[in-house]
Design an enzyme around this catalytic site. Sequence first.
Site, PDB file in Angstrom:
ATOM      1  N   ASP A  70     -15.445  53.094  22.609  1.00  0.00           N
ATOM      2  CA  ASP A  70     -16.843  53.375  22.256  1.00  0.00           C
ATOM      3  C   ASP A  70     -17.204  52.513  21.052  1.00  0.00           C
ATOM      4  O   ASP A  70     -16.336  52.015  20.336  1.00  0.00           O
ATOM      5  CB  ASP A  70     -17.046  54.857  21.922  1.00  0.00           C
ATOM      6  CG  ASP A  70     -18.506  55.175  21.583  1.00  0.00           C
ATOM      7  OD1 ASP A  70     -19.402  54.719  22.321  1.00  0.00           O
ATOM      8  OD2 ASP A  70     -18.760  55.833  20.567  1.00  0.00           O
ATOM      9  N   SER A  71     -18.509  52.399  20.818  1.00  0.00           N
ATOM     10  CA  SER A  71     -18.966  51.653  19.645  1.00  0.00           C
ATOM     11  C   SER A  71     -18.569  52.366  18.354  1.00  0.00           C
ATOM     12  O   SER A  71     -18.568  51.755  17.288  1.00  0.00           O
ATOM     13  CB  SER A  71     -20.485  51.516  19.679  1.00  0.00           C
ATOM     14  OG  SER A  71     -21.069  52.801  19.614  1.00  0.00           O
ATOM     15  N   CYS A  82     -19.002  54.899  26.528  1.00  0.00           N
ATOM     16  CA  CYS A  82     -20.216  54.487  25.828  1.00  0.00           C
ATOM     17  C   CYS A  82     -21.243  54.152  26.899  1.00  0.00           C
ATOM     18  O   CYS A  82     -21.006  53.270  27.738  1.00  0.00           O
ATOM     19  CB  CYS A  82     -19.912  53.255  24.967  1.00  0.00           C
ATOM     20  SG  CYS A  82     -21.359  52.543  24.174  1.00  0.00           S
ATOM     21  N   GLU A 129     -22.947  58.491  12.722  1.00  0.00           N
ATOM     22  CA  GLU A 129     -21.958  57.583  12.115  1.00  0.00           C
ATOM     23  C   GLU A 129     -21.940  57.730  10.592  1.00  0.00           C
ATOM     24  O   GLU A 129     -20.929  57.506   9.953  1.00  0.00           O
ATOM     25  CB  GLU A 129     -22.262  56.127  12.511  1.00  0.00           C
ATOM     26  CG  GLU A 129     -21.988  55.817  13.976  1.00  0.00           C
ATOM     27  CD  GLU A 129     -20.493  55.711  14.338  1.00  0.00           C
ATOM     28  OE1 GLU A 129     -19.733  55.174  13.515  1.00  0.00           O
ATOM     29  OE2 GLU A 129     -20.112  56.168  15.433  1.00  0.00           O
ATOM     30  N   CYS A 143     -25.772  59.529  25.837  1.00  0.00           N
ATOM     31  CA  CYS A 143     -25.062  58.778  24.795  1.00  0.00           C
ATOM     32  C   CYS A 143     -23.926  59.683  24.367  1.00  0.00           C
ATOM     33  O   CYS A 143     -24.140  60.867  24.091  1.00  0.00           O
ATOM     34  CB  CYS A 143     -25.981  58.471  23.617  1.00  0.00           C
ATOM     35  SG  CYS A 143     -25.095  57.825  22.173  1.00  0.00           S
ATOM     36  N   HIS A 164     -22.333  59.945  21.755  1.00  0.00           N
ATOM     37  CA  HIS A 164     -22.425  60.493  20.394  1.00  0.00           C
ATOM     38  C   HIS A 164     -23.169  61.837  20.367  1.00  0.00           C
ATOM     39  O   HIS A 164     -22.932  62.661  19.484  1.00  0.00           O
ATOM     40  CB  HIS A 164     -23.203  59.549  19.472  1.00  0.00           C
ATOM     41  CG  HIS A 164     -22.413  58.392  18.930  1.00  0.00           C
ATOM     42  ND1 HIS A 164     -21.969  57.348  19.704  1.00  0.00           N
ATOM     43  CD2 HIS A 164     -22.019  58.106  17.653  1.00  0.00           C
ATOM     44  CE1 HIS A 164     -21.337  56.474  18.938  1.00  0.00           C
ATOM     45  NE2 HIS A 164     -21.356  56.905  17.682  1.00  0.00           N
TER      46      HIS A 164
HETATM   47  N1  DGL Z   1     -21.830  56.276  22.218  1.00  0.00           N
HETATM   48  C1  DGL Z   1     -22.682  55.170  22.565  1.00  0.00           C
HETATM   49  C2  DGL Z   1     -23.400  55.485  23.875  1.00  0.00           C
HETATM   50  O1  DGL Z   1     -22.921  56.328  24.626  1.00  0.00           O
HETATM   51  C3  DGL Z   1     -23.545  54.864  21.376  1.00  0.00           C
HETATM   52  C4  DGL Z   1     -24.089  53.520  21.391  1.00  0.00           C
HETATM   53  C5  DGL Z   1     -24.481  52.954  20.040  1.00  0.00           C
HETATM   54  O2  DGL Z   1     -23.587  52.506  19.328  1.00  0.00           O
HETATM   55  O3  DGL Z   1     -25.677  52.908  19.768  1.00  0.00           O
HETATM   56  O4  DGL Z   1     -24.395  54.900  24.200  1.00  0.00           O
END
Ligand code: DGL
Length: 271
Positions: free
Chosen positions: A7-8, A70, A155, A189, A191
């Site tokens: 993931d990011s 992600c 974050e 998402c 997150h």
């Molecule tokens: N968890 C990522 C997703 O599902 C987040 C993406 C981001 O870094 O903006 O899209």
Amino acid sequence: MKIGIFDSGYGGLTILSKIRGALPMYDYIYLGDNARTPYGTRSFEIIYEYTLEAVRFLQAQGCRLIILACNTASAKALRSIQMHNIDPNTIRVLGVIRPTVEAVRSITRNGHVGILATPGTVKSESYVIELQKQFGEQNAVISQQECPMWVPLIEAGEAANEGADYFVDKYIHSLLDQDPEIDTVILGCTHYPLLMQKIQRALDGTNIQVVAQGDIVAASLQDYLNRHTEIQTQLSMGGTCTFLTTEAESKFSNSASVFLDCPVNAIHVNI
Ligand code: DGL
């Protein structure tokens, strides 16, 4: 051979924890590109470049099965990587959007579905395209809402704080204003489950089902491994998980320990 989860940032932890709950016997490597998060506000080219770097990095670490935990990377990079950058005989890369859409088919009662996602995922129209494929164009009423502030708040460790309420309410109300008949909201998402309490509070008094992806992706992976025994039999079964981050180790370890509710000792990597 290990399973790579990418993931990011911290969002993929919401997927990892459910996958490990369902399939605790395998070995996992979690990679968070926290130093370059968020991805959701970036261009297609950059998301593709960063995601490909992550896939190649995890492959070099011995992962032959990689989950893009992600949505943004799944929406913007998965297909290109599958078509142009990998040999499916040596490595498989899976995303999170298709299994989510398949699961939503049996959740919505009236076909009015709302998507909360990053700007990148919304602009890709991936959910709209996949939902229309599943439901047929006439039978799905789909509304999308970009939530550009949610990933930065998470974050930054602000998910549980009062300041986040404003942006949770703002995006939920914008989504419901588009279609008051929505009966199912997809957290598109990984997150966003970290804001679940606030999201549920903002939806209080409605009968809307909120769909988080962790259990869905875990069940889909289990099914995938049952169908692909040539991969399943190669997976090592030590029950371990290694956490890698492009950010500082202590920052990731502290936040991930809170999100997962267990001690995490991350290792810093350059990818
Ligand atoms: N968890 C990522 C997703 O599902 C987040 C993406 C981001 O870094 O903006 O899209």
